[in-house]
Motif scaffolding. Structure first.
Motif, PDB file in Angstrom:
ATOM      1  N   TYR A  29       0.779  -0.885  -0.010  1.00 46.16           N
ATOM      2  CA  TYR A  29       0.048   0.171  -0.041  1.00 46.16           C
ATOM      3  C   TYR A  29       0.795   1.100  -0.203  1.00 46.16           C
ATOM      4  O   TYR A  29       0.326   2.338  -0.538  1.00 46.16           O
ATOM      5  N   ALA A  30       2.060   1.163   0.590  1.00 44.93           N
ATOM      6  CA  ALA A  30       3.005   2.395   0.802  1.00 44.93           C
ATOM      7  C   ALA A  30       3.400   2.547  -0.712  1.00 44.93           C
ATOM      8  O   ALA A  30       3.508   3.862  -0.900  1.00 44.93           O
ATOM      9  N   ARG A  31       3.793   1.604  -1.278  1.00 46.06           N
ATOM     10  CA  ARG A  31       4.380   1.755  -2.622  1.00 46.06           C
ATOM     11  C   ARG A  31       3.085   2.309  -3.781  1.00 46.06           C
ATOM     12  O   ARG A  31       3.396   2.936  -4.587  1.00 46.06           O
ATOM     13  N   SER A  32       2.001   1.879  -3.404  1.00 48.13           N
ATOM     14  CA  SER A  32       0.825   2.481  -4.126  1.00 48.13           C
ATOM     15  C   SER A  32       0.750   3.796  -3.926  1.00 48.13           C
ATOM     16  O   SER A  32       0.279   4.810  -4.783  1.00 48.13           O
ATOM     17  N   ALA A  33       0.906   4.331  -2.538  1.00 52.19           N
ATOM     18  CA  ALA A  33       0.737   5.755  -2.239  1.00 52.19           C
ATOM     19  C   ALA A  33       1.927   6.450  -3.092  1.00 52.19           C
ATOM     20  O   ALA A  33       1.662   7.759  -3.474  1.00 52.19           O
ATOM     21  N   GLU A  34       3.176   5.900  -3.025  1.00 51.39           N
ATOM     22  CA  GLU A  34       4.105   6.538  -3.778  1.00 51.39           C
ATOM     23  C   GLU A  34       3.791   6.771  -5.074  1.00 51.39           C
ATOM     24  O   GLU A  34       3.918   7.886  -5.632  1.00 51.39           O
ATOM     25  N   LYS A 118      -4.991   3.678  -7.490  1.00 46.78           N
ATOM     26  CA  LYS A 118      -6.431   2.869  -7.418  1.00 46.78           C
ATOM     27  C   LYS A 118      -5.969   1.402  -7.962  1.00 46.78           C
ATOM     28  O   LYS A 118      -6.203   0.377  -7.246  1.00 46.78           O
ATOM     29  N   LYS A 119      -5.397   1.558  -8.944  1.00 48.11           N
ATOM     30  CA  LYS A 119      -4.765   0.071  -9.748  1.00 48.11           C
ATOM     31  C   LYS A 119      -3.896  -0.767  -8.794  1.00 48.11           C
ATOM     32  O   LYS A 119      -3.922  -1.894  -8.408  1.00 48.11           O
ATOM     33  N   GLU A 120      -2.876   0.006  -8.084  1.00 47.85           N
ATOM     34  CA  GLU A 120      -1.891  -0.594  -7.253  1.00 47.85           C
ATOM     35  C   GLU A 120      -2.621  -1.072  -6.000  1.00 47.85           C
ATOM     36  O   GLU A 120      -2.262  -2.305  -5.495  1.00 47.85           O
ATOM     37  N   THR A 121      -3.454  -0.251  -5.553  1.00 45.83           N
ATOM     38  CA  THR A 121      -4.147  -0.427  -4.239  1.00 45.83           C
ATOM     39  C   THR A 121      -5.062  -1.979  -4.430  1.00 45.83           C
ATOM     40  O   THR A 121      -5.077  -2.921  -3.667  1.00 45.83           O
ATOM     41  N   LEU A 122      -5.737  -2.024  -5.564  1.00 46.57           N
ATOM     42  CA  LEU A 122      -6.460  -3.177  -6.123  1.00 46.57           C
ATOM     43  C   LEU A 122      -5.631  -4.311  -5.981  1.00 46.57           C
ATOM     44  O   LEU A 122      -5.893  -5.309  -5.533  1.00 46.57           O
ATOM     45  N   THR A 123      -4.504  -4.333  -6.914  1.00 44.55           N
ATOM     46  CA  THR A 123      -3.478  -5.336  -6.859  1.00 44.55           C
ATOM     47  C   THR A 123      -2.949  -5.927  -5.448  1.00 44.55           C
ATOM     48  O   THR A 123      -2.935  -7.013  -5.088  1.00 44.55           O
ATOM     49  N   ALA A 124      -2.612  -4.843  -4.623  1.00 47.76           N
ATOM     50  CA  ALA A 124      -2.221  -5.164  -3.468  1.00 47.76           C
ATOM     51  C   ALA A 124      -3.388  -5.985  -2.613  1.00 47.76           C
ATOM     52  O   ALA A 124      -2.932  -7.011  -1.790  1.00 47.76           O
ATOM     53  N   PHE A 125      -4.601  -5.177  -2.486  1.00 53.27           N
ATOM     54  CA  PHE A 125      -5.567  -6.036  -1.949  1.00 53.27           C
ATOM     55  C   PHE A 125      -5.787  -7.464  -2.316  1.00 53.27           C
ATOM     56  O   PHE A 125      -6.205  -8.243  -1.545  1.00 53.27           O
ATOM     57  N   ASN A 126      -5.768  -7.561  -3.610  1.00 51.42           N
ATOM     58  CA  ASN A 126      -5.884  -9.057  -4.082  1.00 51.42           C
ATOM     59  C   ASN A 126      -4.986 -10.007  -3.707  1.00 51.42           C
ATOM     60  O   ASN A 126      -5.350 -11.104  -3.451  1.00 51.42           O
ATOM     61  N   LYS A 127      -3.660  -9.586  -3.607  1.00 56.18           N
ATOM     62  CA  LYS A 127      -2.588 -10.227  -3.116  1.00 56.18           C
ATOM     63  C   LYS A 127      -2.684 -10.644  -1.484  1.00 56.18           C
ATOM     64  O   LYS A 127      -2.509 -11.626  -1.158  1.00 56.18           O
TER      65      LYS A 127
END
Length: 138
Positions: A29-34, A118-127
Motif C-alpha cells: 500500500y505504501a508503494r501504491s501511495a508513492e 487505485k490500480k496498485e491498491t486493488l492489486t495489493a488487496f487481491n494479493k
C-alpha cells in the motif's frame, strides 16, 4: 450413525502468519501511495501556480510551471517504505497549505497530492486476500 468431519483449514497457521501478511500488505500500500502521489504531481495540481510564482522560480534559476515541481527534490524523495510513505518534510506543508513566512506574500494554498494509485491498491488487496486464503489452508 456416525458423522465424520474433516477440517481443511488451520486457524492457528493463519494467526501465526497474519502479522507478516499485514506487513506485506502495508508495504504494498505504501508503494501504491508513492505511485499515486507521483502521478498526481505529474498530472498537475490545483490551484495552478500564479504568474508571480512562475516568475519567482525563473529568477531563482528553477524551471517548471507545475506545482510541487520546482527542483524535483520533493518528487524524488517520495518513497513507499516498510514504515509507510516518506518524503521531504515540506511535502506535508504543501499537502495542507501554509502561511507564507515572507511578509506581504500570499499564503501557499493546499495542493493535496498524497493519494494511492487505485490500480496498485486493488492489486495489493487481491494479493492480501490470496495470502490470507493460502495461510488459512491446512
Amino acid at each position: 450413525m456416525k458423522a465424520k468431519v474433516k477440517i481443511s483449514y488451520d486457524a492457528g497457521k493463519l494467526a501465526s502468519q497474519l502479522p507478516k501478511i499485514i506487513e506485506k500488505y502495508m508495504q504494498r500500500y505504501a508503494r501504491s501511495a508513492e505511485k499515486g502521489s507521483k502521478e498526481a504531481i505529474d498530472k498537475g495540481l490545483k490551484p495552478p501556480l500564479s504568474q508571480f510564482t512562475i516568475e519567482h522560480r525563473k529568477n531563482k534559476g528553477q524551471g517548471g510551471s507545475k506545482p510541487l515541481f520546482a527542483t524535483g527534490n520533493l518528487y524524488r524523495s517520495i518513497k513507499g517504505t516498510s514504515e509507510g510513505l516518506e518524503m521531504l518534510g515540506y511535502g506535508l506543508k504543501h499537502q495542507r497549505g501554509y502561511k507564507n513566512p515572507v511578509k506581504n506574500w500570499r499564503d501557499v494554498p493546499a495542493r493535496p497530492f498524497i493519494q494511492d494509485s487505485k490500480k496498485e491498491t486493488l492489486t495489493a488487496f487481491n494479493k492480501f486476500k490470496k495470502d490470507i486464503r493460502k495461510a488459512f489452508k491446512k
